[in-house]
Motif scaffolding. Structure first.
Motif, short mmCIF file in Angstrom:
data_model
loop_
_atom_site.label_atom_id
_atom_site.label_comp_id
_atom_site.label_asym_id
_atom_site.label_seq_id
_atom_site.Cartn_x
_atom_site.Cartn_y
_atom_site.Cartn_z
N ARG A 435 97.05 52.34 103.69
CA ARG A 435 97.12 51.44 104.85
C ARG A 435 95.85 50.61 104.97
NH1 ARG A 435 100.66 51.79 109.44
NH2 ARG A 435 99.90 50.51 111.17
N VAL A 436 94.70 51.23 104.67
CA VAL A 436 93.44 50.48 104.69
C VAL A 436 93.46 49.36 103.66
CG1 VAL A 436 90.95 50.66 104.27
CG2 VAL A 436 92.13 52.43 105.59
N ARG A 437 94.12 49.61 102.53
CA ARG A 437 94.21 48.62 101.46
C ARG A 437 95.31 47.59 101.69
NH1 ARG A 437 90.19 48.47 97.32
NH2 ARG A 437 89.25 50.56 97.24
N GLY A 438 96.05 47.74 102.78
CA GLY A 438 97.06 46.74 103.11
C GLY A 438 98.45 47.03 102.59
N VAL A 439 98.79 48.31 102.42
CA VAL A 439 100.16 48.67 102.05
C VAL A 439 100.56 49.90 102.86
CG1 VAL A 439 99.37 50.00 100.06
CG2 VAL A 439 101.73 49.24 100.17
N ALA A 440 101.74 49.87 103.46
CA ALA A 440 102.22 50.96 104.31
C ALA A 440 103.24 51.79 103.53
CB ALA A 440 102.86 50.42 105.58
N VAL A 441 103.05 53.10 103.54
CA VAL A 441 103.96 54.02 102.86
C VAL A 441 104.27 55.18 103.81
CG1 VAL A 441 103.07 53.41 100.58
CG2 VAL A 441 102.08 55.35 101.81
N ASN A 442 105.29 55.95 103.46
CA ASN A 442 105.67 57.12 104.25
C ASN A 442 105.18 58.39 103.58
OD1 ASN A 442 108.52 55.29 104.71
ND2 ASN A 442 107.45 56.06 106.50
N ALA A 443 104.37 59.17 104.29
CA ALA A 443 103.93 60.47 103.77
C ALA A 443 105.10 61.43 103.73
CB ALA A 443 102.81 61.02 104.65
N GLY A 444 105.25 62.13 102.62
CA GLY A 444 106.44 62.95 102.39
C GLY A 444 106.55 64.19 103.23
N ARG A 445 105.44 64.69 103.77
CA ARG A 445 105.49 65.97 104.48
C ARG A 445 106.41 65.91 105.69
NH1 ARG A 445 100.81 63.45 105.99
NH2 ARG A 445 100.35 63.30 108.23
N ARG A 446 106.64 64.73 106.25
CA ARG A 446 107.47 64.62 107.45
C ARG A 446 108.95 64.83 107.16
NH1 ARG A 446 104.55 62.70 111.64
NH2 ARG A 446 102.54 61.71 111.18
N TYR A 447 109.32 64.86 105.90
CA TYR A 447 110.72 64.99 105.54
C TYR A 447 111.11 66.45 105.27
CZ TYR A 447 110.35 59.99 105.27
OH TYR A 447 110.14 58.67 105.60
N PHE A 448 110.15 67.35 105.41
CA PHE A 448 110.42 68.77 105.18
C PHE A 448 110.47 69.51 106.51
CE2 PHE A 448 108.66 67.33 101.18
CZ PHE A 448 109.45 67.97 100.24
N PRO A 449 111.51 70.31 106.75
CA PRO A 449 111.58 71.07 108.00
C PRO A 449 110.63 72.26 108.04
CG PRO A 449 113.48 71.54 106.61
CD PRO A 449 112.72 70.43 105.94
N ALA A 450 110.08 72.64 106.88
CA ALA A 450 109.09 73.71 106.81
C ALA A 450 107.99 73.26 105.84
CB ALA A 450 109.75 75.01 106.35
N GLU A 451 107.25 74.20 105.28
CA GLU A 451 106.16 73.83 104.40
C GLU A 451 106.69 73.10 103.16
OE1 GLU A 451 105.12 77.37 106.82
OE2 GLU A 451 106.79 76.85 105.48
N PRO A 452 106.12 71.94 102.84
CA PRO A 452 106.56 71.22 101.63
C PRO A 452 106.08 71.94 100.38
CG PRO A 452 104.75 70.06 102.68
CD PRO A 452 105.12 71.17 103.60
N PRO A 453 106.91 72.01 99.34
CA PRO A 453 106.49 72.66 98.10
C PRO A 453 105.52 71.83 97.29
CG PRO A 453 108.69 71.75 97.86
CD PRO A 453 108.31 71.56 99.30
N ALA A 454 105.48 70.52 97.56
CA ALA A 454 104.58 69.62 96.84
C ALA A 454 104.41 68.37 97.69
CB ALA A 454 105.14 69.27 95.46
N ALA A 455 103.39 67.57 97.34
CA ALA A 455 103.13 66.33 98.08
C ALA A 455 103.98 65.20 97.51
CB ALA A 455 101.65 65.98 97.99
N HIS A 456 104.53 64.39 98.40
CA HIS A 456 105.37 63.27 98.00
C HIS A 456 105.05 62.04 98.86
CE1 HIS A 456 107.81 66.66 96.50
NE2 HIS A 456 108.40 65.79 95.69
N LEU A 457 105.47 60.89 98.39
CA LEU A 457 105.53 59.67 99.17
C LEU A 457 106.96 59.15 99.12
CD1 LEU A 457 102.37 57.65 98.03
CD2 LEU A 457 102.59 59.12 100.05
#
Length: 483
Positions: A435-457
């Motif tokens: 976002r600081v560099r001028g591009v907006a992305v979605n962090a993947g952790r919000r798509y997991f109902p519990a602990e995410p097994p890995a990091a995603h975008l």
């Protein structure tokens, strides 16, 4: 000032005069104001009325106009809402998803995912790979305008609509769901999100578990929690939810509800494999459970044949089907539908009379007009080609700019790439740096109902203005990762 001078100019002059007078002091008469400022009596009357509405003056018939007593502004004293903590005790807490477009840390679209599209909140120059709607230049704007204009000209356009929805619209939506679905099985809703909210409240009691794919749509998690339900994750892979683990989850939790997205799953883009489709339904039926089939992306294919909805082969009411027009058309075309049979449909109709009575008729009429014209089919063909191109452009750009990342599996439909990050790379940190560099992305952790097994975008290829922006977005993302 002439008689044609604007009321706003006179209002500004009077505000300055009021600021120099004491509360209760009488202002010049209308006759004096007309003579002093060279305006007509109508202009003076409008100016005084506006100031009175603002609370700056008080008019007393027969006496004149007086400067009002200046009261302390509401924000002069810090508000104290601590009492609400006690009043709300015991109610399910759902983190604020800000459906108007606010952004949470590390996620430019807020916790609600698609329900919180933050394009309008981004700084100038930011390229959006976030959110869950089409960019405006991918929307059928002209066809939507024409459909709404035709709908507005109908003599009954503003009559009350039936609670279940307009018959022609229900018929169209029933045909889309499959040959075994009749218009009587369809309830028109105000978009897919509203349908999910109704369903979670209608099917399960507060405190009950609801099985969900992991990962899944955050808006569904928010709706389930708002209904007091407890989301329980069931792992999914590139072929969709795993039926073997689904059976275990039903047995362990006693759940009577599964929420899933069999076609162009959000966020992964997966399509439930043919052999699993029957297995999922059989497992749910054996558990005496409902399956809520969120079919939001049916019209977002990239040109290949799209599997029939699960509800098309359902005869006993196991499947409750949800569809929406907001994704392939416009976020403001708040038209969705639920396909259901049996007592659950009766519950939904009863809730409709409590929640909102009916969906606005002009919007329903516009949807009928849109879906009934050749322009809709042309739009879907054009959209499929555009999404396929954009998906490939973004994937190729990421491969060039970030070769150390494992390539995301290209979906055959939907709006997103689901990008796994290298080990020890935090998705929230990448999203913040991007976002600081001028591009907006979605962090993947919000798509997991519990602990995410890995990091995603989750990276949208439909929210940017054109393919060139996708290439530039990948370059900026690489710069953010490099630090």
């Amino acid at each position: 000032m002439s008689d044609g001078s604007s009321t706003e100019v006179l209002v500004a002059m009077l505000r300055r005069e009021i600021a120099g007078r004491a509360p209760g002091e009488r202002l010049p008469s209308s006759r004096d104001l007309i003579a002093r400022h060279g305006v007509g009596p109508v202009t003076v009357s409008r100016a005084i009325a506006q100031l009175a509405a603002e609370g700056a003056v008080v008019t007393r018939p027969g006496s004149g106009t007086f400067v009002a007593v200046r009261r302390a502004r509401p924000d002069d004293r810090a508000a104290d809402t601590s009492w609400q903590t006690v009043a709300l005790a015991g109610r399910p807490h759902v983190p604020d998803t800000d459906p108007t477009g606010g952004a949470g840390p590390g996620d430019a679209s807020g916790q609600g995912g698609d329900a919180a599209d933050a394009v309008g909140a981004l700084p100038d120059g930011t390229i959006s790979l976030a959110g869950g709607y089409l960019h405006e230049n991918l929307q059928p704007t002209r066809a939507l305008g024409a459909a709404l204009a035709r709908a507005a000209r109908r003599p009954d356009a503003w009559r009350r609509a039936p609670a279940v929805g307009l018959a022609p619209l229900r018929a169209v939506l029933a045909r889309q769901a499959g040959p075994g679905v009749s218009p009587e099985d369809v309830l028109v809703t105000g978009g897919g999100q509203g349908a999910l909210s109704m369903l979670f409240r209608a099917i399960s009691a507060a405190g009950s578990p609801v099985l969900v794919e992991s990962p899944t749509y955050p808006g569904a998690l928010a709706a389930a929690r708002a209904a007091g339900l407890r989301p329980v994750p069931v792992p999914a892979d590139e072929d969709g939810i795993r039926p073997d683990l689904l059976a275990d989850a039903f047995a362990m939790t006693g759940a009577r509800l599964l929420y899933c997205q069999p076609t162009f799953h959000n966020p992964t883009g997966a399509v439930l494999a043919p052999e699993r489709r029957r297995q999922v339904v059989d497992v749910a039926r054996a558990a005496g459970a409902f399956v809520v089939e969120d079919d939001f992306a049916r019209h977002l294919g990239h040109g290949r044949p799209v599997p029939a909805p699960l509800v098309a082969d359902d005869r006993d009411g196991t499947i409750v089907h949800v569809t929406s027009l907001t994704k392939p058309a416009s976020p403001s075309l708040r038209i969705g539908a639920v396909v259901a049979r049996g007592p659950v449909m009766g519950r939904l109709r009863g809730m409709r009379t409590v929640d909102d009575f009916f969906v606005a008729r002009p919007l329903q009429e516009a949807a009928v007009e849109l879906l009934s014209t050749p322009s809709w089919d042309r739009h879907l063909r054009t959209l499929a080609a555009a999404l396929r191109e954009r998906c490939g452009v973004l994937a190729d750009a990421l491969a060039r700019e970030l070769p150390e990342w494992t390539p995301a599996r290209l979906p055959v439909g939907g709006l997103h790439l689901w990008q796994r990050l290298p080990d020890r790379v935090a998705d929230g940190a990448v999203a913040d740096a991007a976002r600081v560099r001028g591009v907006a992305v979605n962090a993947g952790r919000r798509y997991f109902p519990a602990e995410p097994p890995a990091a995603h975008l989750r990276l949208s290829f439909a929210a940017a203005a054109d393919p060139a922006e996708l290439v530039e977005a990948a370059r900026r993302l690489a710069a953010a990762v490099a630090g």
